[in-house]
Structures are given as structure tokens and as C-alpha cells.
Design a protein around this motif. Structure first.
Motif, PDB file in Angstrom:
ATOM      1  N   CYS A  73      -9.473   2.461   0.717  1.00 57.90           N
ATOM      2  CA  CYS A  73      -9.911   2.832  -0.635  1.00 57.90           C
ATOM      3  C   CYS A  73      -9.165   2.107  -1.753  1.00 57.90           C
ATOM      4  CB  CYS A  73      -9.731   4.340  -0.836  1.00 57.90           C
ATOM      5  SG  CYS A  73     -10.700   5.328   0.321  1.00 57.90           S
ATOM      6  N   CYS A  74      -8.169   1.323  -1.419  1.00 61.17           N
ATOM      7  CA  CYS A  74      -7.338   0.701  -2.442  1.00 61.17           C
ATOM      8  C   CYS A  74      -7.301  -0.819  -2.280  1.00 61.17           C
ATOM      9  CB  CYS A  74      -5.896   1.223  -2.356  1.00 61.17           C
ATOM     10  SG  CYS A  74      -5.738   3.006  -2.520  1.00 61.17           S
ATOM     11  N   TYR A  81       0.841  -1.188   0.000  1.00 62.90           N
ATOM     12  CA  TYR A  81       0.000   0.000   0.000  1.00 62.90           C
ATOM     13  C   TYR A  81       0.877   1.239   0.000  1.00 62.90           C
ATOM     14  CZ  TYR A  81      -4.029  -2.961   0.799  1.00 62.90           C
ATOM     15  OH  TYR A  81      -5.010  -3.897   0.646  1.00 62.90           O
ATOM     16  N   LEU A  82       0.276   2.372  -0.334  1.00 64.62           N
ATOM     17  CA  LEU A  82       1.029   3.612  -0.517  1.00 64.62           C
ATOM     18  C   LEU A  82       1.549   4.224   0.771  1.00 64.62           C
ATOM     19  CD1 LEU A  82      -1.350   5.233  -3.155  1.00 64.62           C
ATOM     20  CD2 LEU A  82       0.852   4.108  -3.572  1.00 64.62           C
ATOM     21  N   SER A  88      -2.724  -5.518  -6.592  1.00 64.52           N
ATOM     22  CA  SER A  88      -2.856  -6.363  -7.786  1.00 64.52           C
ATOM     23  C   SER A  88      -3.072  -7.824  -7.403  1.00 64.52           C
ATOM     24  CB  SER A  88      -1.620  -6.217  -8.683  1.00 64.52           C
ATOM     25  OG  SER A  88      -0.444  -6.536  -7.963  1.00 64.52           O
ATOM     26  N   ASP A  89      -2.633  -8.222  -6.220  1.00 65.82           N
ATOM     27  CA  ASP A  89      -2.898  -9.591  -5.752  1.00 65.82           C
ATOM     28  C   ASP A  89      -4.381  -9.794  -5.472  1.00 65.82           C
ATOM     29  OD1 ASP A  89      -0.257 -10.294  -5.910  1.00 65.82           O
ATOM     30  OD2 ASP A  89       0.073 -10.460  -3.750  1.00 65.82           O
ATOM     31  N   ASP A  90      -5.074  -8.713  -5.113  1.00 62.95           N
ATOM     32  CA  ASP A  90      -6.466  -8.813  -4.695  1.00 62.95           C
ATOM     33  C   ASP A  90      -7.477  -8.566  -5.810  1.00 62.95           C
ATOM     34  OD1 ASP A  90      -5.503  -9.178  -2.094  1.00 62.95           O
ATOM     35  OD2 ASP A  90      -5.490  -7.019  -1.726  1.00 62.95           O
ATOM     36  N   VAL A  91      -7.092  -7.864  -6.865  1.00 68.13           N
ATOM     37  CA  VAL A  91      -8.074  -7.442  -7.871  1.00 68.13           C
ATOM     38  C   VAL A  91      -8.807  -8.633  -8.493  1.00 68.13           C
ATOM     39  CG1 VAL A  91      -6.537  -7.295  -9.891  1.00 68.13           C
ATOM     40  CG2 VAL A  91      -8.513  -5.784  -9.724  1.00 68.13           C
TER      41      VAL A  91
END
Length: 138
Positions: free
Chosen positions: A100-101, A91-92, A104-107
């Protein structure tokens, strides 16, 4: 998706409006990842390579202490040691990032399409994810 628009512009008569099924895509992606991981495991086993999923810490020039998820420590040594760290997205580190984010592992584990999505990152995974979501019209 994107290809349907391309097909029309190349003279193809596409009568029905195609519909995408996100659940089918997620299942296919998860199955593909599972088969890749299984194939890697089999290849390692066939090559007589011991796979240890653990955190490693060098305790000497040829010795590593491996700590598994249960906290159990196994000390191993060898003439040659291969370290495959495996990258993970992060995360950022800004307020609201975890709320809110997604990574790519979760998408491709989401139960429904994410809809319009902003992809942050310049790795090949970020670019491939953005390209696929764009091709799906998201």
C-alpha cells in the motif's frame, strides 16, 4: 495548483483552468536527478577522487574491503577515508506497507499521478515531497 489560487486572490484574471501533466513532471525530475548525479561524478573525477559504489567493511584502521553488486571484493587502503553512506527511505515494517505504500524514491517514477497522498516522515525530503504534492493540488 496552489499558486493559481493565490494569483486569483491577488487580482490576476486567470481565465483557463490549468492542467498538470504528471509524465512531464516525472521526466523533468528524473532528468534533474540524472544531471546532479553526473555533475557529482565529474566533480569527483576532476578532483582525482575514485568513486566506488560498493558496500564497505573496515578490515583494519586504514583498509576497507569493498563488495560490489556482483559480489566482487576489492581491498583498498588510504590515509584518509571518506564514507558517504547515502540515505535510502525504508518501509514502516507493518503489515501491508509494501503493498500500500511507496517511498520518496519511487513517487517521481510513477507512470501516473498518485492522487491524494499521505506522506509519513519528518525528514526534509518528506516535507518537500508533501509540499510539492500539495502545491499540485494532490
Amino acid at each position: 495548483g496552489e499558486s493559481m489560487g493565490d494569483a486569483k486572490s491577488m487580482g490576476w484574471n486567470v481565465e483557463a483552468q490549468p492542467k498538470h501533466d504528471w509524465e512531464t513532471l516525472v521526466g523533468s525530475v528524473q532528468d534533474h536527478i540524472g544531471s546532479l548525479n553526473w555533475g557529482y561524478r565529474v566533480a569527483l573525477r576532476d578532483a582525482k577522487v575514485e568513486y566506488i559504489n560498493a558496500r564497505g567493511k573496515f578490515t583494519g584502521p586504514h583498509t576497507i574491503d569493498c563488495t560490489n553488486r556482483k559480489g566482487e571484493v576489492k581491498s583498498i587502503s588510504g590515509r584518509r577515508i571518506l564514507i558517504a553512506v547515502g540515505g535510502r527511505p525504508s518501509y514502516l515494517g507493518v503489515p501491508g506497507d509494501k503493498e500500500c505504500c511507496i517511498t520518496s524514491d519511487d513517487v517521481f517514477s510513477l507512470p501516473s499521478s498518485p492522487g491524494k497522498t499521505l506522506v509519513i516522515g519528518g525528514s526534509y525530503i518528506a516535507l518537500e515531497t508533501a509540499g510539492l504534492l500539495t502545491a499540485l493540488g494532490l
